[in-house]
Design an enzyme around this catalytic site. Sequence first.
Site, PDB file in Angstrom:
ATOM      1  N   TYR A  69       0.830  -1.213   0.000  1.00 48.11           N
ATOM      2  CA  TYR A  69       0.000   0.000   0.000  1.00 48.11           C
ATOM      3  C   TYR A  69       0.862   1.261   0.000  1.00 48.11           C
ATOM      4  O   TYR A  69       0.520   2.269  -0.625  1.00 48.11           O
ATOM      5  CB  TYR A  69      -0.992  -0.006   1.176  1.00 48.11           C
ATOM      6  CG  TYR A  69      -2.220  -0.805   0.810  1.00 48.11           C
ATOM      7  CD1 TYR A  69      -3.218  -0.231   0.013  1.00 48.11           C
ATOM      8  CD2 TYR A  69      -2.362  -2.131   1.181  1.00 48.11           C
ATOM      9  CE1 TYR A  69      -4.322  -0.961  -0.381  1.00 48.11           C
ATOM     10  CE2 TYR A  69      -3.459  -2.867   0.791  1.00 48.11           C
ATOM     11  CZ  TYR A  69      -4.444  -2.277   0.009  1.00 48.11           C
ATOM     12  OH  TYR A  69      -5.531  -3.004  -0.404  1.00 48.11           O
ATOM     13  N   VAL A 105      -9.627   3.853  -5.112  1.00 43.63           N
ATOM     14  CA  VAL A 105      -9.228   4.293  -3.769  1.00 43.63           C
ATOM     15  C   VAL A 105      -8.192   5.419  -3.869  1.00 43.63           C
ATOM     16  O   VAL A 105      -7.641   5.843  -2.862  1.00 43.63           O
ATOM     17  CB  VAL A 105      -8.654   3.097  -2.966  1.00 43.63           C
ATOM     18  CG1 VAL A 105      -9.711   2.004  -2.805  1.00 43.63           C
ATOM     19  CG2 VAL A 105      -7.394   2.506  -3.621  1.00 43.63           C
ATOM     20  N   HIS A 121     -15.204   1.532  -2.287  1.00 41.79           N
ATOM     21  CA  HIS A 121     -14.135   0.643  -1.799  1.00 41.79           C
ATOM     22  C   HIS A 121     -13.180   1.366  -0.852  1.00 41.79           C
ATOM     23  O   HIS A 121     -12.075   0.885  -0.610  1.00 41.79           O
ATOM     24  CB  HIS A 121     -13.341   0.058  -2.973  1.00 41.79           C
ATOM     25  CG  HIS A 121     -14.100  -0.994  -3.731  1.00 41.79           C
ATOM     26  ND1 HIS A 121     -13.609  -1.589  -4.879  1.00 41.79           N
ATOM     27  CD2 HIS A 121     -15.302  -1.562  -3.504  1.00 41.79           C
ATOM     28  CE1 HIS A 121     -14.493  -2.470  -5.330  1.00 41.79           C
ATOM     29  NE2 HIS A 121     -15.533  -2.468  -4.513  1.00 41.79           N
ATOM     30  N   ALA A 237     -11.325   5.330 -21.721  1.00 44.15           N
ATOM     31  CA  ALA A 237     -12.152   6.414 -21.180  1.00 44.15           C
ATOM     32  C   ALA A 237     -11.624   7.798 -21.564  1.00 44.15           C
ATOM     33  O   ALA A 237     -12.397   8.682 -21.943  1.00 44.15           O
ATOM     34  CB  ALA A 237     -12.216   6.282 -19.656  1.00 44.15           C
TER      35      ALA A 237
HETATM   36  P1  NAD Z   1     -11.848  -3.734 -12.410  1.00 42.31           P
HETATM   37  O1  NAD Z   1     -12.464  -5.025 -12.265  1.00 42.31           O
HETATM   38  O2  NAD Z   1     -12.770  -2.573 -12.300  1.00 42.31           O
HETATM   39  O3  NAD Z   1     -11.085  -3.762 -13.845  1.00 42.31           O
HETATM   40  C1  NAD Z   1     -10.589  -2.676 -14.526  1.00 42.31           C
HETATM   41  C2  NAD Z   1     -11.359  -2.497 -15.847  1.00 42.31           C
HETATM   42  O4  NAD Z   1     -10.856  -1.335 -16.499  1.00 42.31           O
HETATM   43  C3  NAD Z   1     -11.200  -3.650 -16.847  1.00 42.31           C
HETATM   44  O5  NAD Z   1     -12.498  -4.081 -17.217  1.00 42.31           O
HETATM   45  C4  NAD Z   1     -10.468  -3.028 -18.039  1.00 42.31           C
HETATM   46  O6  NAD Z   1     -10.890  -3.547 -19.279  1.00 42.31           O
HETATM   47  C5  NAD Z   1     -10.837  -1.581 -17.895  1.00 42.31           C
HETATM   48  N1  NAD Z   1      -9.913  -0.617 -18.476  1.00 42.31           N
HETATM   49  C6  NAD Z   1      -8.566  -0.710 -18.590  1.00 42.31           C
HETATM   50  N2  NAD Z   1      -8.067   0.406 -19.158  1.00 42.31           N
HETATM   51  C7  NAD Z   1      -9.112   1.236 -19.399  1.00 42.31           C
HETATM   52  C8  NAD Z   1      -9.248   2.538 -19.952  1.00 42.31           C
HETATM   53  N3  NAD Z   1      -8.182   3.228 -20.371  1.00 42.31           N
HETATM   54  N4  NAD Z   1     -10.493   3.084 -20.045  1.00 42.31           N
HETATM   55  C9  NAD Z   1     -11.575   2.390 -19.625  1.00 42.31           C
HETATM   56  N5  NAD Z   1     -11.519   1.164 -19.086  1.00 42.31           N
HETATM   57  C10 NAD Z   1     -10.295   0.589 -18.973  1.00 42.31           C
HETATM   58  O7  NAD Z   1     -10.788  -3.379 -11.390  1.00 42.31           O
HETATM   59  P2  NAD Z   1      -9.499  -4.172 -10.884  1.00 42.31           P
HETATM   60  O8  NAD Z   1      -8.357  -3.594 -11.594  1.00 42.31           O
HETATM   61  O9  NAD Z   1      -9.737  -5.640 -10.938  1.00 42.31           O
HETATM   62  O10 NAD Z   1      -9.443  -3.741  -9.363  1.00 42.31           O
HETATM   63  C11 NAD Z   1     -10.309  -4.283  -8.371  1.00 42.31           C
HETATM   64  C12 NAD Z   1     -10.479  -3.251  -7.274  1.00 42.31           C
HETATM   65  O11 NAD Z   1      -9.194  -2.902  -6.759  1.00 42.31           O
HETATM   66  C13 NAD Z   1     -11.032  -1.921  -7.732  1.00 42.31           C
HETATM   67  O12 NAD Z   1     -12.409  -1.951  -7.787  1.00 42.31           O
HETATM   68  C14 NAD Z   1     -10.459  -0.970  -6.687  1.00 42.31           C
HETATM   69  O13 NAD Z   1     -11.165  -1.013  -5.492  1.00 42.31           O
HETATM   70  C15 NAD Z   1      -9.090  -1.524  -6.477  1.00 42.31           C
HETATM   71  N6  NAD Z   1      -8.132  -0.841  -7.372  1.00 42.31           N
HETATM   72  C16 NAD Z   1      -8.093   0.529  -7.348  1.00 42.31           C
HETATM   73  C17 NAD Z   1      -7.259   1.215  -8.191  1.00 42.31           C
HETATM   74  C18 NAD Z   1      -7.279   2.724  -8.131  1.00 42.31           C
HETATM   75  O14 NAD Z   1      -7.726   3.294  -7.122  1.00 42.31           O
HETATM   76  N7  NAD Z   1      -6.817   3.409  -9.169  1.00 42.31           N
HETATM   77  C19 NAD Z   1      -6.433   0.506  -9.089  1.00 42.31           C
HETATM   78  C20 NAD Z   1      -6.472  -0.898  -9.086  1.00 42.31           C
HETATM   79  C21 NAD Z   1      -7.351  -1.555  -8.224  1.00 42.31           C
END
Ligand code: NAD
Length: 248
Positions: A69, A105, A121, A237
């Site tokens: 973290y 987060v 989350h 996005a």
């Molecule tokens: P997730 O299941 O929401 O997957 C990420 C999604 O983003 C995928 O479906 C992927 O196809 C899509 N994606 C990738 N690049 C993209 C773009 N440029 N534009 C639009 N969509 C795009 O999330 P996860 O990575 O499996 O993480 C699980 C949990 O872990 C999250 O819900 C969150 O709580 C935490 N997490 C947070 C962060 C953050 O705060 N930035 C990052 C990673 C994980």
Amino acid sequence: MTAIDHLDEVRARLARARKVFILTGAGVSAESGIPTFRGPEGYWKKHPPEQLASPEGFARDPKLVWEWYNYRRRLIAGCEPNAAHRAVAEIERRIAQFLLCTQNVDGLHQRAGSRNVVEIHGSIWRVRRADGTGPSVENRTIFEDTELPLRAADGALLRPDVVWFGETLPAEAFARVDAFLATGPVDLAFVIGTSAVFPYIIRWAAIPKHQGAMVVELNPSPSLPAELVTICWPHKAGDILPCLLERE
Ligand code: NAD
């Protein structure tokens, strides 16, 4: 850039919309340089995120989990909100009734100017006691690894105030999203950068869809069931959302 299907339709709906709901996941921050968990850079030092972001992982090795973290805090602190975060904040400024529910987060939506945000989350910038007692408090320090795991003054372990795999969502945050969706129909909903692996993602797309909303999924790998989606944009996005806000 390729033409965006139905862009004018979505623009027109946005221009008339009184109530808009946006649900975002890790994908919305990917273009800021923050890896998604399920993407190719999701592993840290060969540890799968599910093993680190879990109560069992923390019980097994709190120092390792805190180091991860802390690494992510440092990474996020060096990243900036991207065009998608800024567009989401601009949509909020234009719409009377608006709610953003993010699974992220990282706090980048707020840094881009979003105000009406539910962090379903939790936040990497908050900590609380691992024994479940006491409040969640803001903490933005990037630590030396020797200071970890983080402890309270009485020696009790502290943990990041985030929802780990296998944990339930915070009841108050969940109720806030449900209450927003229950009070009058949503005109337009966006599901951006999240995989529909959790039932509540399906739920929060299904409620607006059944209310008659236009539901737009924006994700290079879309995963919502087709019957819940009005328009699917299989794109990044940051490439698409700013186009929505341009004047024709
Ligand atoms: P997730 O299941 O929401 O997957 C990420 C999604 O983003 C995928 O479906 C992927 O196809 C899509 N994606 C990738 N690049 C993209 C773009 N440029 N534009 C639009 N969509 C795009 O999330 P996860 O990575 O499996 O993480 C699980 C949990 O872990 C999250 O819900 C969150 O709580 C935490 N997490 C947070 C962060 C953050 O705060 N930035 C990052 C990673 C994980």
